[in-house]
Design a protein around this motif. Sequence first.
Motif, PDB file in Angstrom:
ATOM      1  N   GLU A 192       0.839  -1.195   0.000  1.00  0.00           N
ATOM      2  CA  GLU A 192       0.000   0.000   0.000  1.00  0.00           C
ATOM      3  C   GLU A 192       0.878   1.249   0.000  1.00  0.00           C
ATOM      4  N   HIS A 193       0.281   2.362  -0.359  1.00  0.00           N
ATOM      5  CA  HIS A 193       0.935   3.668  -0.335  1.00  0.00           C
ATOM      6  C   HIS A 193       2.225   3.662  -1.142  1.00  0.00           C
ATOM      7  N   GLN A 194       2.173   3.056  -2.336  1.00  0.00           N
ATOM      8  CA  GLN A 194       3.378   2.946  -3.149  1.00  0.00           C
ATOM      9  C   GLN A 194       3.955   4.311  -3.521  1.00  0.00           C
ATOM     10  N   ASP A 195       3.118   5.330  -3.554  1.00  0.00           N
ATOM     11  CA  ASP A 195       3.609   6.646  -3.925  1.00  0.00           C
ATOM     12  C   ASP A 195       4.553   7.223  -2.886  1.00  0.00           C
ATOM     13  N   HIS A 196       4.570   6.614  -1.670  1.00  0.00           N
ATOM     14  CA  HIS A 196       5.444   7.123  -0.623  1.00  0.00           C
ATOM     15  C   HIS A 196       6.749   6.327  -0.515  1.00  0.00           C
ATOM     16  N   ASP A 197       6.841   5.177  -1.180  1.00  0.00           N
ATOM     17  CA  ASP A 197       7.908   4.229  -0.887  1.00  0.00           C
ATOM     18  C   ASP A 197       9.316   4.751  -1.153  1.00  0.00           C
ATOM     19  N   ASP A 198       9.455   5.748  -2.034  1.00  0.00           N
ATOM     20  CA  ASP A 198      10.793   6.235  -2.352  1.00  0.00           C
ATOM     21  C   ASP A 198      11.251   7.315  -1.375  1.00  0.00           C
ATOM     22  N   GLN A 199      10.426   7.642  -0.422  1.00  0.00           N
ATOM     23  CA  GLN A 199      10.746   8.712   0.517  1.00  0.00           C
ATOM     24  C   GLN A 199      11.187   8.115   1.856  1.00  0.00           C
TER      25      GLN A 199
ATOM     26  N   GLY B 146       6.739  14.135  17.486  1.00  0.00           N
ATOM     27  CA  GLY B 146       5.917  15.105  16.782  1.00  0.00           C
ATOM     28  C   GLY B 146       6.015  15.020  15.269  1.00  0.00           C
ATOM     29  N   ALA B 147       5.387  16.007  14.594  1.00  0.00           N
ATOM     30  CA  ALA B 147       5.467  16.085  13.137  1.00  0.00           C
ATOM     31  C   ALA B 147       6.869  16.562  12.764  1.00  0.00           C
ATOM     32  N   PRO B 148       7.422  16.146  11.604  1.00  0.00           N
ATOM     33  CA  PRO B 148       6.790  15.356  10.538  1.00  0.00           C
ATOM     34  C   PRO B 148       6.873  13.847  10.737  1.00  0.00           C
ATOM     35  N   TYR B 149       7.475  13.395  11.832  1.00  0.00           N
ATOM     36  CA  TYR B 149       7.665  11.959  12.033  1.00  0.00           C
ATOM     37  C   TYR B 149       6.331  11.227  12.171  1.00  0.00           C
ATOM     38  N   ASP B 150       5.443  11.778  12.992  1.00  0.00           N
ATOM     39  CA  ASP B 150       4.131  11.160  13.162  1.00  0.00           C
ATOM     40  C   ASP B 150       3.379  11.108  11.838  1.00  0.00           C
ATOM     41  N   ASP B 151       3.451  12.189  11.075  1.00  0.00           N
ATOM     42  CA  ASP B 151       2.725  12.261   9.798  1.00  0.00           C
ATOM     43  C   ASP B 151       3.245  11.217   8.805  1.00  0.00           C
ATOM     44  N   TRP B 152       4.559  11.022   8.768  1.00  0.00           N
ATOM     45  CA  TRP B 152       5.157  10.067   7.827  1.00  0.00           C
ATOM     46  C   TRP B 152       4.666   8.655   8.123  1.00  0.00           C
ATOM     47  N   PHE B 153       4.720   8.259   9.386  1.00  0.00           N
ATOM     48  CA  PHE B 153       4.262   6.914   9.741  1.00  0.00           C
ATOM     49  C   PHE B 153       2.744   6.786   9.581  1.00  0.00           C
ATOM     50  N   SER B 154       1.994   7.809   9.950  1.00  0.00           N
ATOM     51  CA  SER B 154       0.536   7.754   9.848  1.00  0.00           C
ATOM     52  C   SER B 154       0.097   7.558   8.406  1.00  0.00           C
ATOM     53  N   ALA B 155       0.771   8.224   7.457  1.00  0.00           N
ATOM     54  CA  ALA B 155       0.410   8.101   6.046  1.00  0.00           C
ATOM     55  C   ALA B 155       0.615   6.672   5.550  1.00  0.00           C
ATOM     56  N   ARG B 156       1.604   5.995   6.066  1.00  0.00           N
ATOM     57  CA  ARG B 156       1.904   4.654   5.580  1.00  0.00           C
ATOM     58  C   ARG B 156       1.123   3.566   6.310  1.00  0.00           C
TER      59      ARG B 156
END
Length: 343
Positions: free
Chosen positions: A80-87, A119-129
């Motif tokens: 899932e969330h392949q659009d994020h995998d390169d980040q 905090g963000a952006p760490y929480d946001d990165w994991f939450s998106a995936r």
Amino acid sequence: MTMKITTLYVYPIKALRGIKLQSASVGPQGIAHDRAFMLFQVSEPDEELKKMQVDSHPQCALFEQQMLHETISVRHHGPEHQDHDDQALVIPLNPDIASLSRINVNLHGSAPSSAYSMGAPYDDWFSARFGFPVKLVYIGDGKRAVLGNTLPPKQQQQQPRAQPKSGWLSSLTSYVTGKEEQGEKPWITFTDVAPLLVTSEASLHDVSARLPPDEPMPMYKFRPNIVVDGQGQGAWAEDLWAELTVEKKHKLLLTGNCVRCVSVNVDYETGKPAAGELGSVLKKLMKDRRVDAGSKWSPVFGRYGFPAAGQADQSENFELRVGDEVEVTKRNTDRTVWDWPGL
């Protein structure tokens, strides 16, 4: 017969894939940086924090981590969330806690323990995936208490369990850290119940023998810190190991069995329970590995332990390397019995 260390693992962020090391600095809290970070699912609307581990959140197995130049680099390899995998997410290995918000977390009952929200952006990165709200937490100067009888056997013999906790914890401080009555209680990071987990290749071979020849059980699913070859010891010999001595000077005190859960059935490529025989490893082990009377429904694989620091022939921190010679210098007559309140 002398054994050797075959693999060393560290897990800076608990529950994510482990990192293989050629050498590791070991102190009272185990391998440096081990389980210093942890992920929690944020339940809505009350924002209650739920621990994230491979058994409850198998998707954690899809995240690879590496330590690079005082940072942790995390990549997601899920379908899932392949659009994020390169980040890749880059996290400081030693965050400045002065800039972080303090938070209380509860893990396995040795809590509430003080820690820090990244905090963000760490929480946001994991939450998106993951697809739900996630919080990344750093242990910082927080200290989780060691509970139950996971403490070193020598200390347990010296202090009856009926005595107040302050008595036996103070005694343990002297034994494990080599500090005499300085008031500091033993503590752990986000490791489950002890700083180290030791497993053997001989026992892994026994597990693989229960599976099809083309599907051997990988050691990484058991999430150890130190793997020894077990040469001359045989499968499951570690059940009675009480003390290991590495390179004739570094002592590891093995204090309790590691009782296993469904995490050993997870496929690290899909982040889901494995298909076929690899998805039934726990059931196979339950046939003859429920050998701990304190956790009679769970099979045992590996031993928890503490580094015995402060000895005359070593400093508080020491180095372990792949290839180091390991000797069993003490054995228990009887099996240890699991006793961690709430688990």
